[in-house]
Design a protein around this motif. Structure first.
Motif, mmCIF file in Angstrom:
data_model
loop_
_atom_site.group_PDB
_atom_site.id
_atom_site.type_symbol
_atom_site.label_atom_id
_atom_site.label_comp_id
_atom_site.label_asym_id
_atom_site.label_seq_id
_atom_site.Cartn_x
_atom_site.Cartn_y
_atom_site.Cartn_z
ATOM 1 N N THR A 21 78.681 33.850 4.838
ATOM 2 C CA THR A 21 77.915 32.587 3.977
ATOM 3 C C THR A 21 77.840 31.546 5.064
ATOM 4 O OG1 THR A 21 78.743 33.165 1.925
ATOM 5 C CG2 THR A 21 78.083 31.176 2.409
ATOM 6 N N GLN A 22 78.942 31.104 5.829
ATOM 7 C CA GLN A 22 78.876 30.058 6.750
ATOM 8 C C GLN A 22 77.773 30.345 7.813
ATOM 9 O OE1 GLN A 22 80.776 26.999 6.681
ATOM 10 N NE2 GLN A 22 79.121 26.663 8.179
ATOM 11 N N HIS A 23 77.634 31.846 8.304
ATOM 12 C CA HIS A 23 76.631 32.066 8.997
ATOM 13 C C HIS A 23 75.323 31.884 8.554
ATOM 14 C CE1 HIS A 23 74.770 34.153 12.394
ATOM 15 N NE2 HIS A 23 74.219 35.020 11.666
ATOM 16 N N LYS A 24 75.138 32.343 7.427
ATOM 17 C CA LYS A 24 73.758 31.643 6.713
ATOM 18 C C LYS A 24 73.522 30.316 6.735
ATOM 19 C CE LYS A 24 72.367 35.709 3.814
ATOM 20 N NZ LYS A 24 72.178 36.164 2.470
ATOM 21 N N LEU A 25 74.774 29.649 6.594
ATOM 22 C CA LEU A 25 74.208 28.152 6.481
ATOM 23 C C LEU A 25 73.952 27.585 7.807
ATOM 24 C CD1 LEU A 25 77.264 27.247 4.027
ATOM 25 C CD2 LEU A 25 74.920 27.326 3.399
ATOM 26 N N ASN A 26 74.761 28.161 8.754
ATOM 27 C CA ASN A 26 74.506 27.697 10.345
ATOM 28 C C ASN A 26 73.027 27.985 10.751
ATOM 29 O OD1 ASN A 26 77.058 26.696 10.317
ATOM 30 N ND2 ASN A 26 77.676 28.447 11.435
ATOM 31 N N THR A 47 78.337 37.979 -13.911
ATOM 32 C CA THR A 47 77.710 37.403 -13.183
ATOM 33 C C THR A 47 78.521 35.903 -12.828
ATOM 34 O OG1 THR A 47 75.608 37.723 -13.751
ATOM 35 C CG2 THR A 47 75.593 35.708 -12.774
ATOM 36 N N ILE A 48 79.093 35.358 -14.449
ATOM 37 C CA ILE A 48 80.006 34.452 -14.237
ATOM 38 C C ILE A 48 81.372 34.851 -13.437
ATOM 39 C CG2 ILE A 48 81.420 32.927 -15.737
ATOM 40 C CD1 ILE A 48 79.510 32.953 -17.913
ATOM 41 N N GLY A 49 81.834 35.902 -13.721
ATOM 42 C CA GLY A 49 82.937 36.251 -12.969
ATOM 43 C C GLY A 49 82.876 36.355 -11.283
ATOM 44 N N ARG A 50 81.541 36.829 -11.021
ATOM 45 C CA ARG A 50 81.251 37.188 -9.725
ATOM 46 C C ARG A 50 80.853 35.800 -9.229
ATOM 47 N NH1 ARG A 50 79.607 41.171 -6.349
ATOM 48 N NH2 ARG A 50 79.555 42.618 -8.252
ATOM 49 N N LEU A 51 80.497 34.587 -9.769
ATOM 50 C CA LEU A 51 80.267 33.532 -9.244
ATOM 51 C C LEU A 51 81.750 32.736 -9.021
ATOM 52 C CD1 LEU A 51 77.170 32.123 -11.151
ATOM 53 C CD2 LEU A 51 77.318 32.339 -8.668
ATOM 54 N N ARG A 52 82.656 32.746 -9.942
ATOM 55 C CA ARG A 52 83.671 32.330 -10.047
ATOM 56 C C ARG A 52 84.604 32.835 -8.634
ATOM 57 N NH1 ARG A 52 88.711 34.323 -10.774
ATOM 58 N NH2 ARG A 52 90.539 32.937 -11.253
ATOM 59 N N ASN A 53 84.478 34.160 -8.460
ATOM 60 C CA ASN A 53 85.305 34.855 -7.267
ATOM 61 C C ASN A 53 84.598 34.125 -6.054
ATOM 62 O OD1 ASN A 53 87.105 35.767 -9.213
ATOM 63 N ND2 ASN A 53 85.936 38.015 -8.907
ATOM 64 N N CYS A 54 83.314 34.248 -5.959
ATOM 65 C CA CYS A 54 82.788 33.608 -4.740
ATOM 66 C C CYS A 54 82.895 32.077 -4.410
ATOM 67 C CB CYS A 54 81.262 33.620 -4.682
ATOM 68 S SG CYS A 54 80.565 35.338 -4.886
ATOM 69 N N ILE A 55 83.056 31.400 -5.461
ATOM 70 C CA ILE A 55 83.548 29.836 -5.191
ATOM 71 C C ILE A 55 84.950 29.737 -4.795
ATOM 72 C CG2 ILE A 55 84.087 27.663 -6.569
ATOM 73 C CD1 ILE A 55 81.730 28.312 -8.226
ATOM 74 N N LEU A 56 85.813 30.902 -5.417
ATOM 75 C CA LEU A 56 87.181 30.680 -4.804
ATOM 76 C C LEU A 56 87.367 31.171 -3.404
ATOM 77 C CD1 LEU A 56 89.112 32.373 -7.885
ATOM 78 C CD2 LEU A 56 89.033 29.933 -7.250
ATOM 79 N N ALA A 57 86.506 32.016 -2.904
ATOM 80 C CA ALA A 57 86.544 32.465 -1.523
ATOM 81 C C ALA A 57 86.205 31.441 -0.485
ATOM 82 C CB ALA A 57 85.456 33.840 -1.460
ATOM 83 N N ILE A 110 76.822 28.515 -2.604
ATOM 84 C CA ILE A 110 77.197 29.440 -3.746
ATOM 85 C C ILE A 110 76.222 30.517 -3.751
ATOM 86 C CG2 ILE A 110 77.553 29.851 -6.198
ATOM 87 C CD1 ILE A 110 78.501 26.722 -5.830
ATOM 88 N N LEU A 111 74.869 30.248 -3.579
ATOM 89 C CA LEU A 111 74.066 31.527 -3.782
ATOM 90 C C LEU A 111 73.998 32.414 -2.559
ATOM 91 C CD1 LEU A 111 70.843 29.545 -5.158
ATOM 92 C CD2 LEU A 111 71.992 31.572 -6.310
ATOM 93 N N TYR A 112 74.278 31.989 -1.509
ATOM 94 C CA TYR A 112 74.459 32.685 -0.136
ATOM 95 C C TYR A 112 75.563 33.548 -0.571
ATOM 96 C CZ TYR A 112 70.876 30.140 2.492
ATOM 97 O OH TYR A 112 69.710 29.643 3.054
ATOM 98 N N ALA A 113 76.788 32.989 -0.997
ATOM 99 C CA ALA A 113 77.951 33.664 -1.260
ATOM 100 C C ALA A 113 77.723 34.860 -2.171
ATOM 101 C CB ALA A 113 79.147 32.836 -1.627
ATOM 102 N N TYR A 114 77.144 34.370 -3.271
ATOM 103 C CA TYR A 114 76.898 35.592 -4.260
ATOM 104 C C TYR A 114 76.146 36.648 -3.982
ATOM 105 C CZ TYR A 114 75.248 37.273 -8.876
ATOM 106 O OH TYR A 114 74.973 38.241 -9.779
ATOM 107 N N GLU A 115 75.022 36.445 -2.994
ATOM 108 C CA GLU A 115 74.110 37.586 -2.370
ATOM 109 C C GLU A 115 75.039 38.145 -1.330
ATOM 110 O OE1 GLU A 115 71.223 35.410 -0.230
ATOM 111 O OE2 GLU A 115 70.000 34.824 -2.071
ATOM 112 N N GLU A 116 75.920 37.848 -0.645
ATOM 113 C CA GLU A 116 76.868 38.430 0.220
ATOM 114 C C GLU A 116 77.766 39.452 -0.579
ATOM 115 O OE1 GLU A 116 76.445 39.097 3.287
ATOM 116 O OE2 GLU A 116 74.684 37.580 3.491
#
Length: 296
Positions: free
Chosen positions: A286-291, A235-245, A258-264
């Motif tokens: 993620t940007q689409h979800k935020l919009n 989970t930590i590794g996935r969150l890290r890579n999502c934040i980098l993206a 960050i949660l939206y990116a994790y889900e995607e």
């Protein structure tokens, strides 16, 4: 069995530096005219020339009433009182620690600005000064709050609250400070099973969920003997890579994005999240979800 190798042709590579937000604000370059000076007041990142207000740095325009400033896309951290920061101890000095907080100068953490083990409030004596390296030593990571900003721009920190202190097992990521969205709290226990500290200085700390803050005993316990379960590490590794993206696509970082990116990202393996195509895919979705959430 040979490992899988992913080779992409040059024509198929994705330009990951292109922002995915369809409403990307205009980026001003140094020397570019913003407006006529008589209409607006000059803020940070601008200067006057003739009758015009011009940008002195590359960044996006921010306006509050008639005050116009340019927020640089890439810059060192300029601290403000009350900011939450994540830093690394660089030196132990007399009655103080020097801390790297991604700013132009090292920050200062005074011995009188920390809670000693046990949380006891008392005057610091010579014995406490001799034991400073047992509390915090070079290389230790800490979370703290900006207490004061000196005239030269350096920061004075404090860890008097139990939510601050030494950080134990986890991962630290460095992003541009301008990507951290200011909010009421920068400490989040995410429902995916991890805790995250979004430092205003661009340092982000990800760790297993903190179950009980009272076990922190003054903010100096590091529990290095504790084994982090494999699921938590993934989970930590996935969150890290999502934040980098998200950071690569210049998307603001806060708990919702960050949660939206994790889900995607769940449709990918953790290691595949570092492939540029996957990073852009996650950022766009993620940007689409935020919009959608902003327009709802």
């Amino acid at each position: 069995m040979l490992p899988k190798i992913n080779i992409r042709l040059a024509e198929n590579r994705v330009n990951t530096s292109v922002a995915v937000n369809q409403r990307v604000p205009k980026i001003f370059t140094p020397g570019e005219i913003i407006s006529e000076q008589k209409e607006f007041m000059r803020g940070h990142g601008t200067y006057e020339e003739d009758v015009y207000l011009k940008a002195s740095v590359a960044g996006v325009k921010e306006q509050v009433n008639k005050l116009v400033s340019i927020r640089p896309l890439k810059s060192r951290y300029n601290g403000e009182i009350g900011d939450v920061v994540v830093g690394r101890i660089t030196e132990v000095q007399q009655k103080r620690w020097r801390v790297d907080t991604n700013s132009r100068l090292d920050s200062i953490l005074l011995l009188s600005s920390v809670n000693l083990p046990g949380g006891e409030l008392r005057r610091r004596c010579a014995e406490d000064e001799h034991m400073m390296r047992q509390y915090l030593q070079e290389g230790d990571l800490i979370s703290a709050e900006v207490q004061n900003v000196f005239s030269d721009g350096s920061l004075s920190l404090h860890t008097r609250s139990f939510k601050y202190g030494k950080l134990s097992q986890g991962v630290m990521i460095k992003v541009f400070p301008s990507l951290i969205k200011r909010s009421k709290t920068h400490f989040h226990n995410l429902p995916v099973g991890a805790s995250i500290i979004l430092g205003n200085n661009g340092f982000i700390w990800i760790s297993s969920t903190v179950s009980n803050e009272e076990d922190n005993v003054g903010g100096f316990v590091q529990n290095l003997e504790e084994v982090v379960p494999r699921t938590d590490r993934e989970t930590i590794g996935r969150l890290r890579n999502c934040i980098l993206a998200l950071a690569q696509s210049k998307i603001m970082l806060y708990d919702t994005s960050i949660l939206y990116a994790y889900e995607e990202s769940l449709k990918y393996n953790v290691a595949d999240l570092l492939i540029p195509e996957a990073m852009v895919d996650i950022s766009i979705l993620t940007q689409h979800k935020l919009n959608l959430s902003e327009n709802a």
